[in-house]
Design a protein around this motif. Structure first.
Motif, short mmCIF file in Angstrom:
data_model
loop_
_atom_site.label_atom_id
_atom_site.label_comp_id
_atom_site.label_asym_id
_atom_site.label_seq_id
_atom_site.Cartn_x
_atom_site.Cartn_y
_atom_site.Cartn_z
N SER A 69 0.83 -1.21 0.00
CA SER A 69 0.00 0.00 0.00
C SER A 69 0.86 1.26 0.00
O SER A 69 0.49 2.26 -0.62
CB SER A 69 -0.94 0.00 1.22
OG SER A 69 -0.21 0.00 2.43
N VAL A 72 2.04 1.85 -3.60
CA VAL A 72 0.98 2.42 -4.43
C VAL A 72 0.75 3.88 -4.09
O VAL A 72 0.62 4.74 -4.98
CB VAL A 72 -0.32 1.61 -4.28
CG1 VAL A 72 -1.49 2.33 -4.95
CG2 VAL A 72 -0.14 0.22 -4.86
N PRO A 115 -4.97 3.19 -0.48
CA PRO A 115 -4.76 1.88 -1.12
C PRO A 115 -5.04 0.74 -0.14
O PRO A 115 -4.64 0.79 1.02
CB PRO A 115 -3.28 1.92 -1.52
CG PRO A 115 -2.95 3.38 -1.61
CD PRO A 115 -3.77 4.04 -0.55
N ALA A 116 -5.75 -0.25 -0.61
CA ALA A 116 -6.11 -1.39 0.26
C ALA A 116 -6.12 -2.66 -0.56
O ALA A 116 -6.39 -2.66 -1.76
CB ALA A 116 -7.49 -1.15 0.89
N GLY A 117 -5.81 -3.77 0.12
CA GLY A 117 -5.81 -5.06 -0.56
C GLY A 117 -4.79 -5.99 0.05
O GLY A 117 -4.38 -5.84 1.21
N HIS A 121 -1.97 -7.33 -4.72
CA HIS A 121 -3.03 -6.58 -5.40
C HIS A 121 -3.54 -5.47 -4.48
O HIS A 121 -3.85 -5.71 -3.31
CB HIS A 121 -4.20 -7.49 -5.79
CG HIS A 121 -5.29 -6.75 -6.52
ND1 HIS A 121 -5.25 -6.51 -7.87
CD2 HIS A 121 -6.46 -6.20 -6.08
CE1 HIS A 121 -6.33 -5.85 -8.23
NE2 HIS A 121 -7.08 -5.65 -7.16
N GLN A 122 -3.61 -4.26 -5.02
CA GLN A 122 -4.11 -3.11 -4.27
C GLN A 122 -5.19 -2.40 -5.09
O GLN A 122 -5.13 -2.35 -6.32
CB GLN A 122 -2.97 -2.13 -3.98
CG GLN A 122 -1.93 -2.67 -3.01
CD GLN A 122 -2.41 -2.62 -1.57
OE1 GLN A 122 -2.82 -1.57 -1.07
NE2 GLN A 122 -2.36 -3.76 -0.88
N ARG A 123 -6.16 -1.85 -4.38
CA ARG A 123 -7.26 -1.13 -5.03
C ARG A 123 -7.37 0.27 -4.47
O ARG A 123 -7.28 0.49 -3.26
CB ARG A 123 -8.57 -1.89 -4.85
CG ARG A 123 -9.81 -1.09 -5.26
CD ARG A 123 -11.06 -1.93 -5.26
NE ARG A 123 -11.07 -2.84 -6.42
CZ ARG A 123 -12.14 -3.54 -6.81
NH1 ARG A 123 -13.27 -3.45 -6.11
NH2 ARG A 123 -12.08 -4.33 -7.84
#
Length: 586
Positions: A69, A72, A115-117, A121-123
């Protein structure tokens, strides 16, 4: 009187003025240098624009041990470097994609979720996201999955790196509004006699001139084929950048030397002149293409920049003059000082309810009091009244620079968009407008844009259509049709009127709610526009009065007079003195 191809000769003077101002003749525009390209250097400034008081931002690269995170977030932060650079943001990417990541689009957002995940993979979810294309043209709001960044990562030498970055520069709205401004790229209409603005957003850093020239080279896009055109051949690109020194932009293009006729070379130079003329630090430019210098007829390399309003005789002749009806006579002048015109409709009541004055200031057209006929007469000279066309319920007549007179006919089957030019009449099928309940119509001075207020059962729509025309100026089709919306919730559900405030901006008037009507500013591309000092609500307003010409006031027409929208809403209103159907030329 018309020239070859049916284009009115008086209209050609606008582009001729541009070319005359550039010192260009019909021949000898290109001159081969004696010994190859020459670059003059002196001690002058080489920056293109002053970013002003906007703070520079030095992006920070990745640090060892950062979590997915944090990587990102660091990537998002690095895209906010100013003056703009991508080298730091690329350090957060997998080495395999660094060299190929060169985003052309821009995504501007109001808010971004943290950013989270998981590990790989981060969203990031973007709120209030809007998209600009490679030229900087506004493409509208992003919704659903288009407003979500799903980023995959992998480990590289023990550090997390992004393997699928978005094909866009992703920046917050506040950062963008401080560092970008809206300007126009100028292309030619289908006849090659008029320059048409296409609004884009460009950075205010030292790359302004580079962005403007690159935008011209990218062209108007396939969707506008037959609407506008560019004289720049495909395949040209800027040689590194467009430096500006002592007010002169040195435009060097890589590609084959121009293989254009003399008149097309002059049109190309006018595109460049008007487009670069928006840079406050640019007074002139030089141009080389494939090592061949493009010069003025006198052999000078430096070509002065220009502007639409300096080059168009129509601005000087009718730009800020108001026209209207009083006791059935056509009047003209300034707010509070309107007098009868010298033509036949200034001496004898014309029996018309709406009027439109041609942009050359020679002719006035009017819709008969019963709405069944469109007539015309000389504005200031002696002459006769002619009936141009008949219909069921004609309204909203408008002229463009090609001498085309547009009007809406509200028939029992819905609206029909009609036009008249040099004795020829026709209709234009406009998707989303034809056959509907149309409450108002606007036409741009260049004749490439139609705007219609379309009434619906639940809410009204503001529809934009681009007009595709033949090389002779005959309307062929309405293309690139879209609803202009601005930010969600900005436009009122019920619309009363719309008016130009510049070549690329509008003011929309809503129907009254609790005695007050809302006023919303929009870009002609549908982008939200913030105009400081402009009234946003007004009481008692019936319609709007505006023009795309600088210096022409924008007013709300009320029962008690004209309300200037550039001053506080409670300011005194200018008496109409019995005048109705007020309009500017066009």
């Amino acid at each position: 009187m018309s020239g070859p191809g049916g284009v009115p000769l008086h209209r050609r003077t606008a582009l001729a003025a541009v070319l005359g101002g550039l010192g260009l003749a019909a021949s000898g525009c290109l001159s081969m240098p004696e010994s190859g390209p020459v670059v003059e250097a002196d001690g002058g400034s080489t920056s293109e624009a002053d970013p002003g008081t906007v703070a520079a931002i030095d992006a920070r690269g990745p640090e060892d041990g950062q979590s997915p995170s944090e990587v990102v977030q660091g990537f998002l932060d690095a895209m906010q470097a100013f003056p703009s650079e991508l080298a730091t943001a690329k350090l957060f990417l997998d080495p395999d994609v660094r060299s190929t990541w060169n985003p052309e689009r821009t995504i501007v957002y109001a808010e971004a979720s943290p950013p989270a995940g998981g590990t790989y993979h981060q969203r990031v979810v973007l709120t209030g996201a809007e998209e600009l294309d490679a030229r900087g043209a506004w493409q509208g709001r992003l919704t659903g999955t288009d407003a979500v960044l799903d980023l995959d990562l992998r480990e590289v030498d023990g550090q997390y790196r992004i393997v699928d970055p978005p094909d866009a520069l992703v920046v917050p709205e506040e950062w963008f509004s401080q560092r970008y401004e809206q300007v126009s790229l100028y292309f030619l209409d289908s006849t090659g006699t008029d320059l048409v603005p296409e609004p884009v957003y460009v950075s205010t850093d030292e790359k302004l001139a580079t962005a403007l020239v690159s935008g011209l080279l990218a062209g108007p896009g396939k969707a506008l084929t037959g609407v506008v055109q560019s004289m720049f051949p495909e395949g040209l690109r800027v040689d590194l950048s467009v430096p500006v020194s002592d007010g002169v932009a040195a435009v060097s293009l890589v590609g084959d030397p121009l293989a254009l006729g003399d008149e097309d070379v002059q049109r190309l130079l006018s595109q460049l002149s008007w487009t670069l003329g928006q840079g406050s630090s640019i007074q002139a430019f030089t141009l080389t293409v494939g090592g061949v210098a493009v010069r003025s007829v006198g052999g000078a390399e430096q070509i002065p920049v220009s502007s639409p309003q300096a080059d168009d005789p129509g601005y000087e002749r009718t730009g800020s003059t108001l026209f209207g009806l009083r006791d059935g006579l056509v009047v003209a002048g300034s707010p509070g000082d309107l007098g009868a015109v010298d033509g036949p409709w200034g001496a004898t009541p014309a029996d018309v309810r709406e009027i439109a004055v041609s942009l050359d200031g020679l002719t006035v057209a009017g819709v008969s009091s019963g709405g069944t006929a469109l007539r015309s007469a000389p504005l200031q000279q002696a002459g006769v009244t002619r009936t141009l066309l008949t219909g069921t319920d004609l309204h909203d007549p408008h002229w463009d620079r090609l001498g085309r007179l547009w009007v809406v006919d509200s028939t029992t089957a819905g609206a029909v968009v009609r036009w008249h030019r040099s004795g020829v009449t026709g209709t234009l099928e406009v998707p989303g407008v034809s056959g509907q309940d149309v409450g108002g119509l606007l036409v741009s001075r260049d004749g490439t844009r139609l705007l219609a207020v379309v009434h619906g059962s639940r809410r009204d729509r503001l529809v934009l259509a681009r007009v595709r025309s033949s090389a002779g100026g005959r309307p062929r089709a309405a293309v690139a049709v879209s609803d202009l919306q601005g930010d969600p919730g900005d436009l009122p559900s019920r619309l009363r009127d719309v008016a130009w405030t510049s070549e690329t901006s509008l003011t929309v008037l809503g129907r009254p709610v609790a005695g007050s009507s809302s006023l919303v500013s929009l870009g002609v591309d549908g982008s939200p526009v913030s105009v400081s000092g402009v009234t946003t609500a007004i009481s008692g307003s019936r319609s709007l009065l505006g023009s795309s010409v600088d210096g022409a006031g924008v007013y709300a027409v009320t029962r008690t007079g004209l309300a200037d929208l550039s001053v506080p809403a409670r300011s005194p209103r200018t008496s109409l003195d019995g005048a109705t159907a007020l309009t500017y030329a066009g």
